[in-house]
Design a protein around this motif. Sequence first.
Motif, mmCIF file in Angstrom:
data_model
loop_
_atom_site.group_PDB
_atom_site.id
_atom_site.type_symbol
_atom_site.label_atom_id
_atom_site.label_comp_id
_atom_site.label_asym_id
_atom_site.label_seq_id
_atom_site.Cartn_x
_atom_site.Cartn_y
_atom_site.Cartn_z
ATOM 1 N N TRP B 130 0.840 -1.211 0.000
ATOM 2 C CA TRP B 130 0.000 0.000 0.000
ATOM 3 C C TRP B 130 0.872 1.256 0.000
ATOM 4 C CZ3 TRP B 130 -4.105 2.330 -1.296
ATOM 5 C CH2 TRP B 130 -4.513 3.504 -0.676
ATOM 6 N N ARG B 131 1.968 1.191 0.759
ATOM 7 C CA ARG B 131 2.906 2.307 0.808
ATOM 8 C C ARG B 131 3.443 2.609 -0.596
ATOM 9 N NH1 ARG B 131 7.987 3.368 4.228
ATOM 10 N NH2 ARG B 131 8.950 1.714 3.035
ATOM 11 N N ALA B 132 3.821 1.534 -1.302
ATOM 12 C CA ALA B 132 4.335 1.718 -2.659
ATOM 13 C C ALA B 132 3.225 2.204 -3.591
ATOM 14 C CB ALA B 132 4.919 0.413 -3.177
ATOM 15 N N GLN B 133 2.026 1.649 -3.367
ATOM 16 C CA GLN B 133 0.916 1.997 -4.258
ATOM 17 C C GLN B 133 0.517 3.468 -4.136
ATOM 18 O OE1 GLN B 133 -2.562 -0.525 -3.793
ATOM 19 N NE2 GLN B 133 -3.776 0.968 -4.921
ATOM 20 N N THR B 134 0.564 4.008 -2.910
ATOM 21 C CA THR B 134 0.216 5.426 -2.757
ATOM 22 C C THR B 134 1.175 6.283 -3.586
ATOM 23 O OG1 THR B 134 1.573 5.535 -0.753
ATOM 24 C CG2 THR B 134 -0.791 5.275 -0.447
ATOM 25 N N GLN B 135 2.442 5.875 -3.612
ATOM 26 C CA GLN B 135 3.409 6.635 -4.414
ATOM 27 C C GLN B 135 3.059 6.547 -5.884
ATOM 28 O OE1 GLN B 135 7.419 5.363 -3.473
ATOM 29 N NE2 GLN B 135 7.358 6.889 -1.864
ATOM 30 N N TRP B 136 2.725 5.336 -6.288
ATOM 31 C CA TRP B 136 2.471 5.127 -7.711
ATOM 32 C C TRP B 136 1.264 5.943 -8.174
ATOM 33 C CZ3 TRP B 136 -1.016 2.291 -11.004
ATOM 34 C CH2 TRP B 136 -0.504 2.123 -12.291
ATOM 35 N N ALA B 216 9.734 3.539 -8.058
ATOM 36 C CA ALA B 216 10.724 4.177 -8.937
ATOM 37 C C ALA B 216 10.055 5.066 -9.982
ATOM 38 C CB ALA B 216 11.582 3.122 -9.621
ATOM 39 N N MET B 217 8.973 4.562 -10.636
ATOM 40 C CA MET B 217 8.344 5.334 -11.723
ATOM 41 C C MET B 217 7.800 6.676 -11.246
ATOM 42 S SD MET B 217 8.962 4.448 -14.566
ATOM 43 C CE MET B 217 8.012 5.717 -15.370
ATOM 44 N N PRO B 218 7.177 6.750 -10.089
ATOM 45 C CA PRO B 218 6.725 8.085 -9.642
ATOM 46 C C PRO B 218 7.846 8.873 -8.970
ATOM 47 C CG PRO B 218 6.011 6.440 -8.082
ATOM 48 C CD PRO B 218 6.705 5.694 -9.181
ATOM 49 N N THR B 219 9.077 8.396 -9.034
ATOM 50 C CA THR B 219 10.217 8.980 -8.309
ATOM 51 C C THR B 219 9.892 9.121 -6.827
ATOM 52 O OG1 THR B 219 9.627 11.304 -8.600
ATOM 53 C CG2 THR B 219 10.934 10.284 -10.340
ATOM 54 N N ILE B 241 17.214 0.268 -12.274
ATOM 55 C CA ILE B 241 16.422 1.251 -11.513
ATOM 56 C C ILE B 241 16.910 2.669 -11.809
ATOM 57 C CG2 ILE B 241 15.881 2.072 -9.184
ATOM 58 C CD1 ILE B 241 15.503 -0.743 -8.317
ATOM 59 N N LEU B 242 18.218 2.820 -11.896
ATOM 60 C CA LEU B 242 18.798 4.124 -12.234
ATOM 61 C C LEU B 242 18.231 4.644 -13.552
ATOM 62 C CD1 LEU B 242 22.590 4.835 -12.117
ATOM 63 C CD2 LEU B 242 21.316 5.439 -14.138
ATOM 64 N N LEU B 243 18.222 3.762 -14.555
ATOM 65 C CA LEU B 243 17.723 4.161 -15.871
ATOM 66 C C LEU B 243 16.268 4.615 -15.780
ATOM 67 C CD1 LEU B 243 18.181 4.258 -18.952
ATOM 68 C CD2 LEU B 243 17.214 1.960 -19.049
ATOM 69 N N PHE B 244 15.466 3.845 -15.032
ATOM 70 C CA PHE B 244 14.042 4.185 -14.975
ATOM 71 C C PHE B 244 13.775 5.412 -14.110
ATOM 72 C CE2 PHE B 244 11.321 1.462 -17.438
ATOM 73 C CZ PHE B 244 12.241 0.571 -17.923
ATOM 74 N N MET B 313 18.629 13.614 -7.727
ATOM 75 C CA MET B 313 18.245 14.628 -8.703
ATOM 76 C C MET B 313 16.805 14.425 -9.175
ATOM 77 S SD MET B 313 20.114 16.246 -11.740
ATOM 78 C CE MET B 313 19.374 16.995 -13.147
ATOM 79 N N THR B 314 16.406 13.181 -9.433
ATOM 80 C CA THR B 314 15.021 12.935 -9.867
ATOM 81 C C THR B 314 14.092 12.923 -8.672
ATOM 82 O OG1 THR B 314 15.274 10.559 -9.675
ATOM 83 C CG2 THR B 314 15.783 11.520 -11.811
ATOM 84 N N THR B 315 14.611 13.218 -7.493
ATOM 85 C CA THR B 315 13.837 13.263 -6.254
ATOM 86 C C THR B 315 13.203 11.922 -5.914
ATOM 87 O OG1 THR B 315 11.680 13.905 -7.125
ATOM 88 C CG2 THR B 315 13.261 15.662 -6.764
ATOM 89 N N THR B 316 13.875 10.834 -6.299
ATOM 90 C CA THR B 316 13.337 9.521 -5.939
ATOM 91 C C THR B 316 13.666 9.216 -4.479
ATOM 92 O OG1 THR B 316 13.780 8.839 -8.194
ATOM 93 C CG2 THR B 316 13.210 7.109 -6.626
ATOM 94 N N GLY B 317 14.953 9.106 -4.183
ATOM 95 C CA GLY B 317 15.331 8.858 -2.797
ATOM 96 C C GLY B 317 15.680 7.419 -2.475
#
Lengths: 452, 482
Positions: B130-136, B216-219, B241-244, B313-317
């Motif tokens: 769910w934590r990941a899904q909220t980001q997505w 990763a996709m929603p950074t 992951i870096l690429l994406f 830089m992409t604010t992923t973290g």
Amino acid sequence: MRVIIVGAGEVGYHIAKKLSDEKRDVVLIDKDPGKIRRINENLDVQAFLGSGTSPKMLRQAGIQDAQLLVAATDMDEVNLIACLLARNLNRYAVKIARVRNQEYLQEKSLFSKDLLGVDLIINTQSMMVETILNLMDIPGASEVIDFLGGAVKLVSFLIFEDSPLAGKKLSELSNQEGKLLVGAIVRGHKILIPNGNDTIQPMDLVYFVIKKSELDQTLSRLHMPAKPMRNVIIVGAGGTGMAVAKALDQRRLNVKLIDQDGAKCKEANRLLEKVVVIKGDGGDRDLLIEENARAMDMLIAVTDDEESNVLISLLAKELGTARTITRVSKLSYMHVVSNVGLDTVINPRMAAVRAILQYIRRGKIISVAPLREEQAEAIEAEALETSDIVNVPLSKVDFPPGAIIGAILRGDAIVIPTGSTVVLPHDHLIIFAVQKVINKVEKLLTVKLEYF
Amino acid sequence: MKTGLIVYMIALLVFYLGVSMFLPLFVALVYQDGSAFAFFVSILIACCLGGVVYLFTRGQKDFHLTHRDGLAIVTFGWIAAGFIGTLPYLLSGSIPDFTMAYFESVSGFTTTGASILKDVQHLPPAVLFWRAQTQWMGGMGIIVLSIAILPFLGIGGMELYKAETPSPVVDKLTPRISSTAKLLWKIYIFLTLFLIILLLLGGMPLYDSICHSFAAMPTGGFSTKNVSVGYYQSSYIDYVILLFMFIAGVNFSLHYKLVSGHPKQFFRDPEFRVYLYITVIAILVVSANIYGTVYPRIQDALRYASFQVVSIMTTTGFVTADFEQWPVFSQLILFVFMFLGGMAGSTAGGIKIMRIILLVKHCYLEIFRIIHPHATTMVKLGRTPVSQTIMRSIWGFFILYLVIFMIGAIALAALGLDIISALTAMATCLGNVGPGLGSVGPMDNYSVIPVTGQWILIVSMLLGRLEIYTIIVLLMPAFWRK
């Protein structure tokens, strides 16, 4: 369906609004960043800043996949070049151009498929003239729309407090006074597609379906007898004013044409035979009194300044002129203007929008007329043998709410449908539908095979 | 202001968020992790709440949203989404404290990825899912998603879209806004699926692959492991992951142009070029700095430098290395990058490369004008001139961003944080990055921050995600005047 509109003026804006409300993909091109911003804020269309005569811009707007291009800027040349370019970029797209210059219009062959490739030319001025002449035939009407080539007319009247129709239920109407078909009622900002239980209220704008041959009879029943027109004042000797004056010049009427501009008056004097040309301000009370506005049957205000047109008409009403026709170009004024008591308001942009819609809907639908502020449409369509509505009682047809079949034209007769009426193939139907369900109605009229 | 319509829209949003919890419910049932009941109750609460309010406010006839309505719907919608997001955390007992649960939830939706959890690995898999899904969902935008789904949002949709999409200039890719929203979501879903498959090929378990792709996709940056992506110790996974993350930091209109057959525009785009150059240069500089000092092997230096640089830089973290152990020079570069962010129109946070480019150009032109006082100048991006209105709004944004950053950092310091933690916590939350330095470093978490501090950070995460203006206008009395 992808539609490209060049020019975000009043015509372009309203066609874009209309089509995007119907969930079509609309792309608009205009040079003015302010207009583009306004479009982006108010409409769900894609607006590009640029020139409609730039091939690059047209490609960017997706001309390759477009089914329709409407060139509706104020400049004839721009419109024609846009169509010419569009023809070379996509030969299958339908091209509609707005053309104002009368000289261009006379050279019809120039616009044919071979040279410019314009499929439909829209000239608001000639439409205006036609509308005005049509309205003169039916006194009291706010709007007259022809169906079946004029055999049937859709006529709208503003119902005043003292009208015998005010306060009546629609079902009472047809029982007491024979068939009187009401297709739509405009009340305030809203448009109703009525059923028998609705009542007509004062200040409603009511649309009646009337056969041409029964026109006089019906009008007298509405207590609006066709009084012969004698004295007419036209204010404004611009293109429209002159064209109307010329048309009336042939008739046995007492016509006066007023304009402030000396040169225009001279020119009018040269071209017209019987019409009295007066140089002066149409908004001058004394002048109107002098020209006997009190005894006039009609005043047509068609100066270039729409605000003046409204005030001139109001002045004439106050002085006792029986009827006025007022040209107002801004669509946002339309509603207000009828509220201040001006019976007939004509709008060149609305006419252009109507012509374009008619062209877009052609095929299944023969004719179409947007009613007041485009919230509803009157559609004339032929019932195809294969469509869902034929050969079944109407009560069984899954007709969307907000749409009714106002009349069925079978051969020479008008049938006013009830639940048990069966539509036969090749009947012509006049359907009233609110904006939201027009797509559904269109589908209903379509040949079923199209969906295979 | 159409209060009825605003409430109606938010009720719909709450209802659909409830529906979206069927996904973690399914995960809970598969793993039998004991959180199924919590999700079941969460769905019930969200759907009932949304449903009841919906029933009271339905029958909206006029869907024409004004600019103000759009701003109000988006802001309150996000605040409401944050509340709904806390339900599974609270009910499953994973995060018993409300403030912390709300922090985690908002951090998820805003794709910040800052966490108050000390140990995520012992939590039920469904809760982590769910934590990941909220980001997505938050990455491409919960409101943009509703524009794609709800058919009646035509004209109003544009106002909502503008209020939620992080970009100084919003383009419509297609004539209709709902198809633009659909298109963006399609590209987003496709890229996410692609990443999941690539991670699976790298030997990552399915559950981990989905969760990491969703982050990763929603950074975003939430991981299912305590040491984040570093857990896998695989250079393949690092590079994929870096690429994406890099791809997610690219304007999604460019992805669309790539798919729709205009690949050239991708590399011609001035913002993309700058984005690429900055990334490459920063990777090289940081690699050179940590090569020898931290990592004896050049390939390690490159691998860890590139991952950390792109992630920040992409604010992923996501992290694969504890960059607090790196030289201060590299740390400072990463700190500055917390402000940059990705391209406009991407899922990244921060100030955005486009704004930085335009601000730098504007400054250059001012200097140029001192030399040539009579020159006609105009800020251009590529060949397109940028209007004064946009420039003004960018300057305003920049100043507001810095002012909010400073006020927040000072407030955090007042609560007892040290200077490094206060500065980086504020920068990282406002930029939706995630890890900071000091006590909120890559190997620490935000549970040490006092409650007031957590609320300050929650507000900054929302401000950062909705690009400040959207929220701040709601605080102006003029906004509420009739």
